[in-house]
Scaffold this motif. Structure first.
Motif: not given
Length: 242
Positions: A125, A154, A178
């Motif tokens: 991420c 995400s 996310y």
């Protein structure tokens, strides 16, 4: 917008962590693990805390021990996210994924210039602007990378996934604001409709966004769950980066 999950469990950065070395690659300072005599190479793209996070280097060392030459570049030019320095949204304005993708392309070309014919890329991420978008950007062309892995991605869109043209594995978390399981199921459906692209989607139960890289190494349960994701990533790259 980016919230607590994407920034939870921040690591204690350590520029001396890991078994590798620091080199300049594609214009970026890069943590290198493994031998240049290896036949296969991997690019690991860190989360917002950058390439000095011990766990991302530990992942690189694991991949290197399996025979890969592994590069973890400093995409943030010495400015990883630090909670007390500035708000996350301000930091993201200076460290977006458009620049990240261009830098990643340069690093891939630099790796290939060393003689590696096949390169795999994994993205963790990257706050509100997911570095998984960098990996999906690389995944549009088979001439760029040979395979991809997204770990707790995400803000990756359905359109991002539709453009993927290399074998891709997506490892998600059950508890993720996310990259929620419902969205990953949509990714799976899109990829299933592209039989020319090998794909794999798994949602790990009872884990939270970021579990694969922002875990406490002293927490055996958390470490085991992260290790399982690393094992799945290694299996994917061992199969397709050749």
């Amino acid at each position: 917008m980016a919230g607590s999950q994407c920034c939870s469990n921040p690591p204690t950065l350590n520029p001396h962590s890991g078994e590798g070395t620091i080199e300049l690659l594609g214009g970026l300072k890069t943590y290198i693990s493994g031998s240049s005599n290896s036949k296969h190479a991997l690019l690991l793209i860190s989360d917002i805390f950058g390439y000095e996070a011990p766990n991302i280097r530990l992942v690189a060392d694991k991949m290197a021990a399996a025979g890969f030459y592994v590069a973890v570049p400093d995409f943030f030019y010495g400015e990883p996210f630090v909670y007390d320095n500035r708000p996350l949204q301000d930091w993201l304005k200076d460290h977006g994924t458009d620049k990240g993708l261009e830098d990643a392309k340069a690093v891939v070309e630099a790796i290939k210039a060393k003689g590696f014919s096949a390169v795999g890329a994994a993205g963790f991420c990257w706050g509100g602007n997911s570095n998984a978008k960098v990996v999906t950007g690389l995944s549009k062309s088979k001439s760029s990378i040979a395979a991809a892995v997204l770990l707790h991605p995400s803000f990756v869109s359905l359109d991002n996934i539709k453009e993927v043209n290399v074998p891709i594995s997506i490892l998600g978390a059950e508890i993720d604001d996310y990259g929620p399981p419902a969205l990953l199921k949509q990714f799976e459906e899109i990829l299933a409709a592209k039989p020319e692209v090998d794909s794999y989607v798994e949602i790990f139960p009872n884990v939270v966004h970021g579990w694969a890289v922002r875990y406490n190494a002293d927490d055996q349960v958390a470490a085991n769950l992260a290790n399982e994701a690393h094992k799945k990533m290694l299996e994917w790259f061992s199969l397709y980066v050749k």
